[in-house]
Design a protein around this motif. Structure first.
Motif, PDB file in Angstrom:
ATOM      1  N   ALA A 120       0.841  -1.200   0.000  1.00  8.54           N
ATOM      2  CA  ALA A 120       0.000   0.000   0.000  1.00  8.54           C
ATOM      3  C   ALA A 120       0.875   1.250   0.000  1.00  8.54           C
ATOM      4  O   ALA A 120       0.564   2.244  -0.674  1.00  8.54           O
ATOM      5  CB  ALA A 120      -0.926  -0.006   1.214  1.00  8.54           C
ATOM      6  N   PHE A 121       1.984   1.210   0.750  1.00  5.87           N
ATOM      7  CA  PHE A 121       2.941   2.319   0.762  1.00  5.87           C
ATOM      8  C   PHE A 121       3.445   2.586  -0.658  1.00  5.87           C
ATOM      9  O   PHE A 121       3.500   3.738  -1.112  1.00  5.87           O
ATOM     10  CB  PHE A 121       4.114   1.985   1.682  1.00  5.87           C
ATOM     11  N   ALA A 122       3.802   1.516  -1.358  1.00  4.89           N
ATOM     12  CA  ALA A 122       4.278   1.661  -2.728  1.00  4.89           C
ATOM     13  C   ALA A 122       3.205   2.276  -3.621  1.00  4.89           C
ATOM     14  O   ALA A 122       3.500   3.090  -4.512  1.00  4.89           O
ATOM     15  CB  ALA A 122       4.711   0.299  -3.278  1.00  4.89           C
ATOM     16  N   GLY A 123       1.949   1.903  -3.381  1.00  5.08           N
ATOM     17  CA  GLY A 123       0.845   2.459  -4.151  1.00  5.08           C
ATOM     18  C   GLY A 123       0.683   3.945  -3.933  1.00  5.08           C
ATOM     19  O   GLY A 123       0.473   4.717  -4.888  1.00  5.08           O
ATOM     20  N   TYR A 124       0.775   4.383  -2.674  1.00  3.37           N
ATOM     21  CA  TYR A 124       0.688   5.815  -2.382  1.00  3.37           C
ATOM     22  C   TYR A 124       1.872   6.571  -2.984  1.00  3.37           C
ATOM     23  O   TYR A 124       1.721   7.661  -3.522  1.00  3.37           O
ATOM     24  CB  TYR A 124       0.655   6.056  -0.866  1.00  3.37           C
ATOM     25  N   LEU A 125       3.057   5.972  -2.897  1.00  6.30           N
ATOM     26  CA  LEU A 125       4.247   6.613  -3.454  1.00  6.30           C
ATOM     27  C   LEU A 125       4.128   6.767  -4.961  1.00  6.30           C
ATOM     28  O   LEU A 125       4.600   7.766  -5.541  1.00  6.30           O
ATOM     29  CB  LEU A 125       5.490   5.787  -3.107  1.00  6.30           C
ATOM     30  N   VAL A 136       9.840  -1.563  -4.041  1.00  3.62           N
ATOM     31  CA  VAL A 136       9.655  -0.510  -3.034  1.00  3.62           C
ATOM     32  C   VAL A 136       9.171  -1.112  -1.723  1.00  3.62           C
ATOM     33  O   VAL A 136       9.651  -0.756  -0.637  1.00  3.62           O
ATOM     34  CB  VAL A 136       8.654   0.551  -3.540  1.00  3.62           C
ATOM     35  N   ALA A 137       8.227  -2.038  -1.801  1.00  5.21           N
ATOM     36  CA  ALA A 137       7.710  -2.687  -0.592  1.00  5.21           C
ATOM     37  C   ALA A 137       8.819  -3.446   0.132  1.00  5.21           C
ATOM     38  O   ALA A 137       8.947  -3.360   1.360  1.00  5.21           O
ATOM     39  CB  ALA A 137       6.567  -3.642  -0.957  1.00  5.21           C
ATOM     40  N   ILE A 138       9.637  -4.161  -0.625  1.00  9.26           N
ATOM     41  CA  ILE A 138      10.743  -4.905  -0.018  1.00  9.26           C
ATOM     42  C   ILE A 138      11.743  -3.945   0.616  1.00  9.26           C
ATOM     43  O   ILE A 138      12.243  -4.183   1.726  1.00  9.26           O
ATOM     44  CB  ILE A 138      11.435  -5.792  -1.070  1.00  9.26           C
ATOM     45  N   GLY A 139      12.031  -2.848  -0.070  1.00 13.52           N
ATOM     46  CA  GLY A 139      12.947  -1.850   0.480  1.00 13.52           C
ATOM     47  C   GLY A 139      12.452  -1.288   1.795  1.00 13.52           C
ATOM     48  O   GLY A 139      13.236  -1.099   2.750  1.00 13.52           O
ATOM     49  N   LEU A 140      11.137  -1.033   1.883  1.00 15.60           N
ATOM     50  CA  LEU A 140      10.563  -0.516   3.125  1.00 15.60           C
ATOM     51  C   LEU A 140      10.682  -1.540   4.246  1.00 15.60           C
ATOM     52  O   LEU A 140      11.009  -1.189   5.391  1.00 15.60           O
ATOM     53  CB  LEU A 140       9.095  -0.143   2.907  1.00 15.60           C
ATOM     54  N   ILE A 141      10.428  -2.812   3.945  1.00 17.48           N
ATOM     55  CA  ILE A 141      10.523  -3.867   4.963  1.00 17.48           C
ATOM     56  C   ILE A 141      11.954  -3.985   5.475  1.00 17.48           C
ATOM     57  O   ILE A 141      12.190  -4.119   6.686  1.00 17.48           O
ATOM     58  CB  ILE A 141      10.035  -5.209   4.388  1.00 17.48           C
ATOM     59  N   VAL A 142      12.923  -3.914   4.571  1.00 16.61           N
ATOM     60  CA  VAL A 142      14.328  -3.994   4.969  1.00 16.61           C
ATOM     61  C   VAL A 142      14.699  -2.803   5.856  1.00 16.61           C
ATOM     62  O   VAL A 142      15.356  -2.959   6.898  1.00 16.61           O
ATOM     63  CB  VAL A 142      15.247  -4.040   3.725  1.00 16.61           C
ATOM     64  N   LEU A 143      14.280  -1.608   5.452  1.00 15.04           N
ATOM     65  CA  LEU A 143      14.591  -0.408   6.232  1.00 15.04           C
ATOM     66  C   LEU A 143      13.939  -0.463   7.612  1.00 15.04           C
ATOM     67  O   LEU A 143      14.577  -0.154   8.633  1.00 15.04           O
ATOM     68  CB  LEU A 143      14.116   0.836   5.477  1.00 15.04           C
ATOM     69  N   ALA A 144      12.658  -0.866   7.655  1.00 12.34           N
ATOM     70  CA  ALA A 144      11.952  -0.963   8.934  1.00 12.34           C
ATOM     71  C   ALA A 144      12.585  -2.025   9.828  1.00 12.34           C
ATOM     72  O   ALA A 144      12.665  -1.852  11.051  1.00 12.34           O
ATOM     73  CB  ALA A 144      10.475  -1.282   8.691  1.00 12.34           C
ATOM     74  N   SER A 145      13.056  -3.114   9.234  1.00 15.55           N
ATOM     75  CA  SER A 145      13.732  -4.162  10.018  1.00 15.55           C
ATOM     76  C   SER A 145      15.037  -3.642  10.604  1.00 15.55           C
ATOM     77  O   SER A 145      15.403  -3.981  11.740  1.00 15.55           O
ATOM     78  CB  SER A 145      14.000  -5.383   9.138  1.00 15.55           C
ATOM     79  N   ALA A 146      15.732  -2.806   9.846  1.00 19.85           N
ATOM     80  CA  ALA A 146      16.978  -2.213  10.342  1.00 19.85           C
ATOM     81  C   ALA A 146      16.701  -1.307  11.540  1.00 19.85           C
ATOM     82  O   ALA A 146      17.433  -1.325  12.541  1.00 19.85           O
ATOM     83  CB  ALA A 146      17.667  -1.431   9.227  1.00 19.85           C
ATOM     84  N   VAL A 147      15.634  -0.525  11.458  1.00 21.57           N
ATOM     85  CA  VAL A 147      15.251   0.336  12.581  1.00 21.57           C
ATOM     86  C   VAL A 147      14.848  -0.517  13.777  1.00 21.57           C
ATOM     87  O   VAL A 147      15.199  -0.217  14.929  1.00 21.57           O
ATOM     88  CB  VAL A 147      14.093   1.274  12.170  1.00 21.57           C
ATOM     89  N   VAL A 280      -1.403  16.710   0.623  1.00 19.95           N
ATOM     90  CA  VAL A 280      -0.932  16.587   2.008  1.00 19.95           C
ATOM     91  C   VAL A 280      -1.451  15.291   2.621  1.00 19.95           C
ATOM     92  O   VAL A 280      -0.695  14.547   3.273  1.00 19.95           O
ATOM     93  CB  VAL A 280      -1.375  17.799   2.852  1.00 19.95           C
ATOM     94  N   ILE A 281      -2.727  15.002   2.412  1.00 26.24           N
ATOM     95  CA  ILE A 281      -3.309  13.768   2.959  1.00 26.24           C
ATOM     96  C   ILE A 281      -2.648  12.534   2.350  1.00 26.24           C
ATOM     97  O   ILE A 281      -2.367  11.546   3.042  1.00 26.24           O
ATOM     98  CB  ILE A 281      -4.832  13.733   2.714  1.00 26.24           C
ATOM     99  N   THR A 282      -2.374  12.594   1.047  1.00 27.78           N
ATOM    100  CA  THR A 282      -1.700  11.462   0.398  1.00 27.78           C
ATOM    101  C   THR A 282      -0.302  11.264   0.973  1.00 27.78           C
ATOM    102  O   THR A 282       0.135  10.129   1.209  1.00 27.78           O
ATOM    103  CB  THR A 282      -1.612  11.691  -1.123  1.00 27.78           C
ATOM    104  N   ALA A 283       0.406  12.369   1.230  1.00 30.47           N
ATOM    105  CA  ALA A 283       1.745  12.286   1.824  1.00 30.47           C
ATOM    106  C   ALA A 283       1.673  11.706   3.237  1.00 30.47           C
ATOM    107  O   ALA A 283       2.520  10.902   3.640  1.00 30.47           O
ATOM    108  CB  ALA A 283       2.394  13.666   1.850  1.00 30.47           C
ATOM    109  N   ILE A 284       0.653  12.102   3.977  1.00 30.55           N
ATOM    110  CA  ILE A 284       0.490  11.576   5.334  1.00 30.55           C
ATOM    111  C   ILE A 284       0.161  10.083   5.284  1.00 30.55           C
ATOM    112  O   ILE A 284       0.594   9.317   6.153  1.00 30.55           O
ATOM    113  CB  ILE A 284      -0.601  12.362   6.088  1.00 30.55           C
ATOM    114  N   ALA A 285      -0.583   9.676   4.251  1.00 28.80           N
ATOM    115  CA  ALA A 285      -0.864   8.246   4.088  1.00 28.80           C
ATOM    116  C   ALA A 285       0.436   7.462   3.907  1.00 28.80           C
ATOM    117  O   ALA A 285       0.544   6.311   4.346  1.00 28.80           O
ATOM    118  CB  ALA A 285      -1.788   8.024   2.893  1.00 28.80           C
ATOM    119  N   LEU A 286       1.438   8.078   3.297  1.00 32.31           N
ATOM    120  CA  LEU A 286       2.753   7.432   3.167  1.00 32.31           C
ATOM    121  C   LEU A 286       3.374   7.197   4.539  1.00 32.31           C
ATOM    122  O   LEU A 286       3.895   6.118   4.824  1.00 32.31           O
ATOM    123  CB  LEU A 286       3.686   8.310   2.325  1.00 32.31           C
TER     124      LEU A 286
END
Length: 417
Positions: A120-125, A136-147, A280-286
């Motif tokens: 869904a993040f990739a869709g908003y982006l 993009v979805a995989i990249g987000l999962i990797v980044l979130a796992s690092a955090v 703005v709302i779309t950016a916040i959805a990200l």
């Protein structure tokens, strides 16, 4: 110091999770879990069946969620452990296999939900710049796992910032609709009471995150009191936000238009403030989707960590290891991230995510049953919180949680028949 420290693990004095979280942080964490990304999409579908009575559907869903939420609160007070559902079920029924089944269901739900929201993040982006969804979805999962690996304190600080952005987005919608509240007839539903109930079933899934608050118990100060309070407060805060957003959205945009929109809050923002507000709302959805992925990975990894402890030996004990420097369950973090990534490759992720929600309802049935059993068999072994409405040893709210969760699961199954 032992020679194993170089690998991040001290064998002679095994490191433990860092207790950095107070009530405020846990409430914000819970609000972030519950708000998630669902409200940005599910509101439209619910409006299409409830009409102007949409706010009532949110209230009904909140009441139903509160029944099971109170069961989690009391059980978390009895057993302030990161393994959550697993330890509740095992202590109540004395069944290792049933507890393991519940734990597997929760891990499945966490992984599938995180993957779905990452897509869904990739869709908003893609609304801002053309991007391939899966990478993009995989990249987000990797980044979130690092955090997640870096530390619970960092995860919570990011969650605080992202949750503030989510609340700000909902506040914008509320602001645009504030002058229209008097025009909304919340007693009018185009499909009558069945429409209100169906919409309540849909928006119930916008509350599901409360069950994962218990998974950070071992990183919470005075968890016996803090976790139950946080569950109650998180459900309360999100319910207030949801109801005001529902009234505002219906006031600004016709319910039929909302029901036909895949991005209803963006539609409301555009109607109330033009293209800039919609962007703005779309950016916040990200930020909302990114935040949801992060906290789902955190809660699921803590569940894996808890169930992997040597005292249980249900999951391989290697996943209970804690990094000496970061004080996080680094192998559990890696496992959850590794399991989540392949799920993004599934073709029909929506249907799989729906199956995950069905599995979570099964977990809710078992958890409520666990509290009912513990109330009868071990009435004196309570923690600092007891769910209200008790008749003798019977928890009325736990019974209501069991019945409503079973009812929702029945409705859910019948939708496939």
């Amino acid at each position: 110091m032992t020679s194993s420290q170089g690998s991040g693990l001290t064998e002679s004095a095994a490191p433990t999770l860092s207790r950095d979280l107070g009530l405020f942080e846990v409430v914000v964490y819970g609000v972030g879990l519950i708000l998630g990304a669902g409200i940005y999409a599910i509101l439209g579908e619910a409006a299409g069946v409830a009409g102007e009575a949409l706010p009532i559907s949110f209230v009904v869903a909140a009441v139903v969620a509160s029944f099971t939420g109170l069961s989690y609160a009391e059980l978390a007070s009895r057993f302030p452990r990161g393994e959550g559902d697993y330890v509740y079920v095992r202590n109540a029924f004395g069944s290792k296999r049933l507890a393991e089944a519940v734990a597997f269901l929760r891990v499945f739900v966490g992984a599938v939900s995180a993957a779905a929201v990452a897509l869904a993040f990739a869709g908003y982006l893609d609304g801002f710049v053309s991007v391939p969804a899966v990478p993009v979805a995989i990249g987000l999962i990797v980044l979130a796992s690092a955090v997640n690996f870096w530390g619970i304190d960092t995860s919570v600080k990011l969650n605080l910032a992202f949750t503030a952005a989510e609340v700000a987005g909902l506040a914008i919608v509320i602001w645009f609709g504030r002058t229209t509240w008097g025009n909304v007839n919340v007693l009018h539903s185009p499909f009558g009471a069945p429409g209100v109930v169906e919409a309540a079933f849909l928006v119930f899934f916008a509350y599901l995150g409360f069950g994962s608050i218990v998974n950070i118990a071992e990183e919470t100060e005075n968890a016996t009191e803090t976790i139950p309070k946080a569950i109650v407060l998180a459900i309360g805060v999100t319910t207030v936000l949801y109801v005001f957003v529902a009234v505002s959205a219906i006031g600004v945009v016709n319910w039929e238009a909302l029901g036909a929109s895949s991005s209803p809050l963006t539609l409301v923002a555009r109607a109330g403030g033009g293209d800039v507000a919609a962007s703005v709302i779309t950016a916040i959805a990200l930020t909302s989707t990114a935040n949801t992925v992060l906290i789902l990975l955190v809660s699921t990894s803590r569940l894996v960590y808890g169930v992997s402890k040597s005292e249980y030996r249900s999951f391989p004990t290697v996943f209970s290891r804690v990094h000496a420097a970061r004080q996080t369950p680094y192998l559990a973090v890696a496992l959850v991230g590794g399991v989540t990534i392949p799920v993004t490759l599934l073709d029909d992720l929506g249907q799989v995510a729906s199956l995950a929600n069905g599995g979570l309802l099964v977990v809710f049935v078992v958890v409520n049953a666990a509290l009912l059993k513990l109330r009868y068999e071990k009435p004196d072994e309570r923690g600092g919180f007891t769910a209200p409405l008790t008749v003798g040893r019977l928890s009325v709210t736990a019974l209501a949680g069991l019945v409503t969760s079973l009812g929702l699961f029945t409705v859910y199954v019948s939708s496939f028949l």
